[in-house]
Design a protein around this motif. Sequence first.
Motif, PDB file in Angstrom:
ATOM      1  N   VAL A 191       1.102  -1.384   0.036  1.00 51.69           N
ATOM      2  CA  VAL A 191       0.375   0.007   0.537  1.00 51.69           C
ATOM      3  C   VAL A 191       1.379   1.368  -0.022  1.00 51.69           C
ATOM      4  CG1 VAL A 191       0.265   0.132   2.224  1.00 51.69           C
ATOM      5  CG2 VAL A 191      -1.806   1.295   0.830  1.00 51.69           C
ATOM      6  N   ALA A 192       0.334   1.933  -0.662  1.00 53.42           N
ATOM      7  CA  ALA A 192       1.558   3.661  -0.412  1.00 53.42           C
ATOM      8  C   ALA A 192       0.150   4.864  -0.424  1.00 53.42           C
ATOM      9  CB  ALA A 192       2.268   3.599  -2.169  1.00 53.42           C
ATOM     10  N   VAL A 193       1.008   5.874   0.503  1.00 50.13           N
ATOM     11  CA  VAL A 193       0.197   6.955   0.036  1.00 50.13           C
ATOM     12  C   VAL A 193       1.052   8.239  -0.700  1.00 50.13           C
ATOM     13  CG1 VAL A 193      -0.813   8.990   1.439  1.00 50.13           C
ATOM     14  CG2 VAL A 193      -1.500   6.342   2.231  1.00 50.13           C
ATOM     15  N   THR A 194       0.534   9.382  -1.553  1.00 50.33           N
ATOM     16  CA  THR A 194       1.345  10.138  -1.969  1.00 50.33           C
ATOM     17  C   THR A 194       0.749  11.841  -1.018  1.00 50.33           C
ATOM     18  OG1 THR A 194       2.133   8.174  -3.299  1.00 50.33           O
ATOM     19  CG2 THR A 194       2.685  11.043  -3.742  1.00 50.33           C
ATOM     20  N   TYR A 195       1.635  12.235  -0.977  1.00 53.40           N
ATOM     21  CA  TYR A 195       0.694  14.132  -0.694  1.00 53.40           C
ATOM     22  C   TYR A 195       1.986  14.629  -1.434  1.00 53.40           C
ATOM     23  CZ  TYR A 195       0.189  18.193   1.521  1.00 53.40           C
ATOM     24  OH  TYR A 195      -0.088  18.935   1.959  1.00 53.40           O
ATOM     25  N   TYR A 196       1.139  15.351  -2.371  1.00 55.13           N
ATOM     26  CA  TYR A 196       1.704  16.384  -3.860  1.00 55.13           C
ATOM     27  C   TYR A 196       1.861  18.025  -3.013  1.00 55.13           C
ATOM     28  CZ  TYR A 196       1.364  12.852  -7.221  1.00 55.13           C
ATOM     29  OH  TYR A 196       1.057  11.846  -7.683  1.00 55.13           O
ATOM     30  N   ILE A 197       3.067  18.601  -2.433  1.00 48.32           N
ATOM     31  CA  ILE A 197       3.318  19.216  -2.253  1.00 48.32           C
ATOM     32  C   ILE A 197       3.105  20.659  -2.415  1.00 48.32           C
ATOM     33  CG2 ILE A 197       4.809  20.896   0.032  1.00 48.32           C
ATOM     34  CD1 ILE A 197       5.796  17.708   0.369  1.00 48.32           C
ATOM     35  N   ASP A 198       3.849  20.175  -4.065  1.00 49.71           N
ATOM     36  CA  ASP A 198       3.999  21.585  -5.092  1.00 49.71           C
ATOM     37  C   ASP A 198       4.044  20.983  -6.568  1.00 49.71           C
ATOM     38  OD1 ASP A 198       4.392  23.714  -5.943  1.00 49.71           O
ATOM     39  OD2 ASP A 198       6.482  24.053  -6.279  1.00 49.71           O
ATOM     40  N   GLY A 199       2.182  20.263  -6.694  1.00 48.82           N
ATOM     41  CA  GLY A 199       2.477  19.502  -7.370  1.00 48.82           C
ATOM     42  C   GLY A 199       3.325  18.248  -7.570  1.00 48.82           C
ATOM     43  N   HIS A 200       3.594  18.294  -9.082  1.00 46.74           N
ATOM     44  CA  HIS A 200       4.237  17.215  -9.280  1.00 46.74           C
ATOM     45  C   HIS A 200       5.871  17.565  -9.483  1.00 46.74           C
ATOM     46  CE1 HIS A 200       1.760  13.712 -10.679  1.00 46.74           C
ATOM     47  NE2 HIS A 200       1.090  14.714 -11.394  1.00 46.74           N
ATOM     48  N   ALA A 201       6.496  18.685  -8.883  1.00 47.01           N
ATOM     49  CA  ALA A 201       7.657  18.872  -8.321  1.00 47.01           C
ATOM     50  C   ALA A 201       7.870  18.741  -6.983  1.00 47.01           C
ATOM     51  CB  ALA A 201       7.680  20.551  -8.739  1.00 47.01           C
ATOM     52  N   ASP A 202       6.987  18.594  -6.062  1.00 48.57           N
ATOM     53  CA  ASP A 202       7.749  18.778  -4.860  1.00 48.57           C
ATOM     54  C   ASP A 202       6.153  17.190  -4.133  1.00 48.57           C
ATOM     55  OD1 ASP A 202       8.569  18.587  -2.054  1.00 48.57           O
ATOM     56  OD2 ASP A 202       7.958  20.466  -2.266  1.00 48.57           O
ATOM     57  N   LYS A 203       6.655  16.878  -3.810  1.00 41.19           N
ATOM     58  CA  LYS A 203       5.757  15.198  -3.591  1.00 41.19           C
ATOM     59  C   LYS A 203       6.574  14.658  -2.285  1.00 41.19           C
ATOM     60  CE  LYS A 203       6.080  11.490  -6.990  1.00 41.19           C
ATOM     61  NZ  LYS A 203       5.042  11.465  -8.164  1.00 41.19           N
ATOM     62  N   VAL A 204       5.424  13.801  -1.607  1.00 43.84           N
ATOM     63  CA  VAL A 204       6.165  12.721  -0.587  1.00 43.84           C
ATOM     64  C   VAL A 204       5.390  11.428  -0.623  1.00 43.84           C
ATOM     65  CG1 VAL A 204       6.864  12.803   2.028  1.00 43.84           C
ATOM     66  CG2 VAL A 204       7.067  14.297   0.633  1.00 43.84           C
ATOM     67  N   THR A 205       6.161  10.363  -0.379  1.00 47.70           N
ATOM     68  CA  THR A 205       5.648   8.996  -0.754  1.00 47.70           C
ATOM     69  C   THR A 205       5.532   8.293   0.939  1.00 47.70           C
ATOM     70  OG1 THR A 205       5.328   9.445  -3.283  1.00 47.70           O
ATOM     71  CG2 THR A 205       4.975   6.994  -2.124  1.00 47.70           C
ATOM     72  N   LEU A 206       5.198   7.105   0.866  1.00 46.02           N
ATOM     73  CA  LEU A 206       5.070   6.691   2.355  1.00 46.02           C
ATOM     74  C   LEU A 206       4.160   5.596   1.733  1.00 46.02           C
ATOM     75  CD1 LEU A 206       6.062   5.867   4.821  1.00 46.02           C
ATOM     76  CD2 LEU A 206       3.787   6.350   5.909  1.00 46.02           C
ATOM     77  N   ASP A 207       5.071   4.319   1.629  1.00 46.71           N
ATOM     78  CA  ASP A 207       5.190   3.020   1.458  1.00 46.71           C
ATOM     79  C   ASP A 207       4.798   2.042   1.970  1.00 46.71           C
ATOM     80  OD1 ASP A 207       6.705   1.188  -0.516  1.00 46.71           O
ATOM     81  OD2 ASP A 207       7.121   3.180  -0.485  1.00 46.71           O
ATOM     82  N   ALA A 208       3.969   0.386   2.229  1.00 45.93           N
ATOM     83  CA  ALA A 208       4.505  -0.551   3.053  1.00 45.93           C
ATOM     84  C   ALA A 208       4.250  -1.295   2.695  1.00 45.93           C
ATOM     85  CB  ALA A 208       3.612  -0.447   4.323  1.00 45.93           C
ATOM     86  N   ALA A 209       5.175  -2.375   2.441  1.00 43.25           N
ATOM     87  CA  ALA A 209       5.118  -4.142   1.620  1.00 43.25           C
ATOM     88  C   ALA A 209       4.954  -5.343   3.057  1.00 43.25           C
ATOM     89  CB  ALA A 209       5.705  -4.174   0.865  1.00 43.25           C
TER      90      ALA A 209
END
Length: 65
Positions: free
Chosen positions: A10-28
């Motif tokens: 499972v993964a969650v992505t947060y876009y801070i400034d569109g696709h130029a600045d993003k954070v992704t957290l994933d777990a398997a």
Amino acid sequence: GDLGVTEFGVAVTYYIDGHADKVTLDAAFISPEDEASIFGDAYAGYSPSFDSDAVLIRLQWQLAL
């Protein structure tokens, strides 16, 4: 016996400034199907053996300059 594994991710992505600045957290999560699982070293960070499961958690920050 069956030498396979079951993997669920499972993964969650947060876009801070569109696709130029993003954070992704994933777990398997991985579980061997049998005590003779041969996939213990197939993935970095996974160490399932016999009847134990493994978890991989990753945090990624992507910044496009």
